[in-house]
Design a protein around this motif. Structure first.
Motif, PDB file in Angstrom:
ATOM      1  N   PRO A 122      67.962  57.821 -14.407  1.00  0.00           N
ATOM      2  CA  PRO A 122      69.415  57.826 -14.768  1.00  0.00           C
ATOM      3  C   PRO A 122      69.680  56.788 -16.003  1.00  0.00           C
ATOM      4  O   PRO A 122      70.792  57.068 -16.660  1.00  0.00           O
ATOM      5  CB  PRO A 122      70.195  57.392 -13.424  1.00  0.00           C
ATOM      6  CG  PRO A 122      69.146  56.620 -12.660  1.00  0.00           C
ATOM      7  CD  PRO A 122      67.849  57.234 -13.040  1.00  0.00           C
ATOM      8  N   ALA A 123      68.949  55.677 -16.254  1.00  0.00           N
ATOM      9  CA  ALA A 123      69.233  54.799 -17.182  1.00  0.00           C
ATOM     10  C   ALA A 123      68.727  55.666 -18.570  1.00  0.00           C
ATOM     11  O   ALA A 123      69.659  55.261 -19.542  1.00  0.00           O
ATOM     12  CB  ALA A 123      68.421  53.641 -17.130  1.00  0.00           C
TER      13      ALA A 123
ATOM     14  N   VAL B 254      68.903  58.712 -18.822  1.00  0.00           N
ATOM     15  CA  VAL B 254      70.006  60.009 -19.225  1.00  0.00           C
ATOM     16  C   VAL B 254      71.149  59.369 -19.800  1.00  0.00           C
ATOM     17  O   VAL B 254      71.887  59.774 -20.604  1.00  0.00           O
ATOM     18  CB  VAL B 254      70.082  60.559 -17.836  1.00  0.00           C
ATOM     19  CG1 VAL B 254      71.275  61.538 -18.179  1.00  0.00           C
ATOM     20  CG2 VAL B 254      69.113  61.391 -17.507  1.00  0.00           C
ATOM     21  N   LYS B 255      71.490  58.117 -19.220  1.00  0.00           N
ATOM     22  CA  LYS B 255      72.687  57.761 -19.720  1.00  0.00           C
ATOM     23  C   LYS B 255      72.766  57.138 -20.984  1.00  0.00           C
ATOM     24  O   LYS B 255      73.697  57.065 -21.653  1.00  0.00           O
ATOM     25  CB  LYS B 255      73.130  56.112 -18.687  1.00  0.00           C
ATOM     26  CG  LYS B 255      74.475  55.644 -19.212  1.00  0.00           C
ATOM     27  CD  LYS B 255      74.635  54.445 -18.016  1.00  0.00           C
ATOM     28  CE  LYS B 255      75.897  53.697 -18.503  1.00  0.00           C
ATOM     29  NZ  LYS B 255      76.211  52.604 -17.582  1.00  0.00           N
ATOM     30  N   GLY B 256      71.607  56.575 -21.538  1.00  0.00           N
ATOM     31  CA  GLY B 256      71.275  56.036 -22.982  1.00  0.00           C
ATOM     32  C   GLY B 256      71.375  57.417 -23.826  1.00  0.00           C
ATOM     33  O   GLY B 256      71.946  57.244 -24.989  1.00  0.00           O
TER      34      GLY B 256
ATOM     35  N   HIS C 119      72.738  60.142 -23.370  1.00  0.00           N
ATOM     36  CA  HIS C 119      74.382  60.472 -23.430  1.00  0.00           C
ATOM     37  C   HIS C 119      74.974  59.569 -24.379  1.00  0.00           C
ATOM     38  O   HIS C 119      76.082  60.040 -25.217  1.00  0.00           O
ATOM     39  CB  HIS C 119      75.157  60.247 -21.982  1.00  0.00           C
ATOM     40  CG  HIS C 119      76.455  60.679 -21.926  1.00  0.00           C
ATOM     41  ND1 HIS C 119      77.106  62.019 -22.141  1.00  0.00           N
ATOM     42  CD2 HIS C 119      77.384  59.690 -21.866  1.00  0.00           C
ATOM     43  CE1 HIS C 119      78.445  61.629 -22.156  1.00  0.00           C
ATOM     44  NE2 HIS C 119      78.608  60.414 -22.111  1.00  0.00           N
ATOM     45  N   LYS C 120      74.882  58.366 -24.148  1.00  0.00           N
ATOM     46  CA  LYS C 120      75.574  57.413 -25.201  1.00  0.00           C
ATOM     47  C   LYS C 120      75.353  57.651 -26.759  1.00  0.00           C
ATOM     48  O   LYS C 120      76.164  57.515 -27.364  1.00  0.00           O
ATOM     49  CB  LYS C 120      75.365  55.945 -24.559  1.00  0.00           C
ATOM     50  CG  LYS C 120      75.992  54.905 -25.478  1.00  0.00           C
ATOM     51  CD  LYS C 120      75.904  53.531 -25.049  1.00  0.00           C
ATOM     52  CE  LYS C 120      76.359  52.430 -25.706  1.00  0.00           C
ATOM     53  NZ  LYS C 120      76.169  50.853 -24.957  1.00  0.00           N
TER      54      LYS C 120
ATOM     55  N   SER D  99      76.813  61.230 -27.697  1.00  0.00           N
ATOM     56  CA  SER D  99      78.367  61.082 -27.652  1.00  0.00           C
ATOM     57  C   SER D  99      78.951  60.111 -29.027  1.00  0.00           C
ATOM     58  O   SER D  99      79.855  60.317 -29.556  1.00  0.00           O
ATOM     59  CB  SER D  99      78.846  60.432 -26.624  1.00  0.00           C
ATOM     60  OG  SER D  99      78.621  59.295 -26.073  1.00  0.00           O
TER      61      SER D  99
END
Length: 637
Positions: free
Chosen positions: A594-595, A597-599, A601-602, A605
């Motif tokens: 998840p880290a 994926v979060k990175g 996404h960041k 974006s």
């Protein structure tokens, strides 16, 4: 025999009523229920014993009584494993039941006086009743699964009662320590039950005892089974290396100490090893190991008792020492001698603990013997109880029950060296003699410092039939009168096929000489105690104040540092691992996905700016990259 189950049912009902009523019950009602339940249990045990003797008397002289079974119901049935809730009464279980209910009843009566005015009076008696019920399940169960249920029950009750004064964190830690250390032994016992079931296909006690010699033919299986059984017993009976909980268990109310040490928990290990004697006899190395552990334990506990200042801790270490004698007897195959010493110990240790409770109350809850003194004039009856109980502990010849039980063990150990051609037992005999020597010294020290000399703490008079009644009965049983029970106990154990230790005529003279020598050395220890604490106490204190004396005293006071050793070897590494794994690193690894994926996404974006010029530049850059990749690919082809 049809009402044998009542011995367990009465204290179990008492527990339920007291636990349900708790603070709603007055002290008088709680005392009637708590004491009455165990009294009825003792009465049921008495009737069962009378029936047992009547049936035995009606049998032919050459018949042996194996026992009586009472099947109540099947506990559960899983894959053909169907242990019963069933009771078995033979000579050994009758002896244990009489001791548990009889001595337990006297302790309950005393506790009804001792605990008056304490918060949680009904709660205390609910735990007390459950303790007795659990111990009765342990000794009356006809299979090892039911025995293990009672085994765990007494462990739970010891935790609840040791930590009864839970407002003091130290008491809670003592309860946790007792629960944890004895659970270690319980794991070993559980492993032994798995091994026994694997070999026998059942946990029925009679089947295992009767067929051990034909089933346990593999020496390795016999060795590990016997070792696991003993380690389980060592946990409950506070033998090295699982002995560290017993002294700290004194955090509970004094009647709790009496019940644990005299009639219930610590006797469970001696009962287990004697009950399954045929399993141990298939592993002679383990029998020797049991005697060695018992000898080391009694020696360590004897030295520790010499320097303690808490009246209850002195008695706790003396219990550990006497249990060492019992296990020495088991290891020497003198089971009957060990079991009779267990009964004798129940009498005089209950007397000593209850008497110490009376001293503590008379001295306004003071437990430090260095702050007492001169009490024989204030509480002369308690002084007489201490003299008789201490005399039995030190095995004063002919006039105390301890003489008839302890000397039989030392004689058997001495004889076993020759009969089994094992010189090791000669050494163990001398260890036992040294233990008797130490016992005489610390017993005299305890009595002298508490009852003689200058009064340091003002003591008030104590009275009440519930105080002096139980002490009077135990006082009589701790004298030579208790020695008269030796022949009936041997008859009971013979009927249960517990092997008797037979000394050949050719050895009788030497054995008697060994017993007399042990008595003489014990009396010499008593004389040395008189010299040290009556005539040379100043010199003793001067030596204790030197660096050498203080160092030795510290080693003995901490019982040779087992607590510190376990703290280094087990506690600190465990706490380190707990801190290391506190955030669960395995779970942390799964958080990598998840880290990512979060990175991602960041990042993506962050590129959403709304600027057409930047978008066109990005597309152009992307086309260039694709063209480069295409060219490289074609060249490679």
């Amino acid at each position: 025999m049809s009402y044998l189950y009542l011995t367990i049912l009465f204290p179990l009902i008492g527990f339920i009523l007291l636990a349900a009523g708790r603070d709603k019950l007055s002290e008088n009602v709680a005392a009637v229920i708590g004491v009455g339940a165990v009294g009825l249990s003792a009465l049921a045990a008495l009737f069962a014993g009378i029936d047992f003797y009547n049936v035995k008397a009606a049998l032919p002289a050459d018949s042996t009584v194996l026992g009586f079974n009472q099947h109540l119901w099947t506990w559960f049935n899983v894959g053909g494993f169907a242990p019963a809730i069933g009771l078995h009464l033979d000579g050994l279980s009758l002896l244990m039941t009489g001791m548990i209910t009889g001595v337990g009843f006297l302790i309950h009566i005393f506790a009804s006086w001792y605990m008056r005015g304490e918060e949680g009076y009904a709660r205390f008696f609910s735990y007390f009743n459950l303790f007795v019920a659990s111990m009765l399940v342990l000794v009356l169960g006809d299979n090892l699964a039911l025995l293990f249920l009672g085994w765990e029950g007494v462990g739970l009750c010891s935790y609840l009662l040791i930590g009864f004064y839970y407002a003091n964190p130290a008491n809670g830690w003592a309860a946790i320590k007792a629960f944890t250390v004895t659970r270690v032994g319980d794991v070993f016992l559980l492993i032994a039950l798995f091994l026994l079931y694997q070999q026998f296909g059942t946990l029925d006690i009679r089947t295992i005892v009767d067929h051990a010699s034909t089933v346990l033919t593999d020496s390795n299986i016999a060795f590990w089974t016997a070792l696991m059984l003993f380690l389980g017993a060592a946990g409950k009976s506070a033998q090295i290396p699982l002995q560290t909980w017993l002294a700290d268990a004194m955090a509970g109310p004094t009647p709790v100490s009496a019940l644990i040490h005299a009639a219930t928990m610590v006797t469970a290990g001696v009962y287990l090893t004697s009950r399954l004697f045929s399993v141990f006899e298939m592993a002679p190395e383990i029998l020797q190991f049991i005697s060695i552990v018992g000898a080391i334990t009694l020696l360590v506990a004897g030295f520790a008792a010499l320097v303690q200042t808490d009246i209850k801790r002195i008695l706790a270490y003396s219990t550990m020492s006497q249990l060492g004698y019992m296990f020495m007897a088991v290891g020497a195959e003198a089971y009957q001698a060990g079991l009779f010493h267990m009964l004798a110990h129940a009498f005089f240790k209950a007397l000593l603990f209850l008497s110490s409770g009376a001293v503590i109350l008379a001295c306004h809850h003071e437990q430090n013997i260095l702050k007492m003194g001169g009490l024989w004039k204030k509480i002369p009856f308690v002084f007489a109880c201490f003299v008789v109980g201490g005399g039995a502990l030190a095995a004063l010849p002919f006039i105390t029950v301890g003489f008839f039980s302890k000397d039989a063990i030392l004689g058997a150990v001495y004889a076993h060296a020759t009969m089994a051609n094992l010189p090791l037992y000669n050494t163990l005999y001398w260890v036992g003699v040294i233990g008797a020597f130490l016992t005489s010294i610390y017993t005299f020290r305890l009595i002298w410092l508490v009852f003689f000399g200058q009064e340091k703490t003002h003591a008030h008079e104590i009275k009440g039939v519930t105080y002096w009644g139980p002490l009077s009965i135990l006082l009589v049983l701790s004298t030579g009168v208790g020695g008269l029970l030796k022949a009936p106990v041997e008859s009971l154990l013979n009927s249960a096929k517990i092997p008797a230790f037979i000394i050949p005529e050719s050895l009788e003279h030497a054995v008697h000489g060994a017993e007399h020598l042990a008595v003489g050395i014990a009396l010499a220890g008593l004389l040395l105690g008189v010299v040290l604490f009556v005539f040379a106490y100043g010199s003793v204190k001067n030596i204790a104040n030197t660096s050498f004396g203080a160092g030795i005293a510290h080693i003995w006071r901490t019982a040779f540092g087992f607590d510190a050793l376990y703290d280094i070897v087990f506690v600190k590494p465990y706490l380190f691992m707990a801190r290391l794994l506190g955030r669960d690193p395995i779970d942390g690894l799964w958080l990598v996905l998840p880290a990512l994926v979060k990175g991602g996404h960041k990042f993506t974006s962050w590129r959403q700016t709304g600027s057409l010029r930047e978008y066109a530049s990005s597309i152009g850059l992307g086309v260039v990259v694709l063209l480069i990749i295409l060219v490289i690919t074609q060249v490679g082809v």
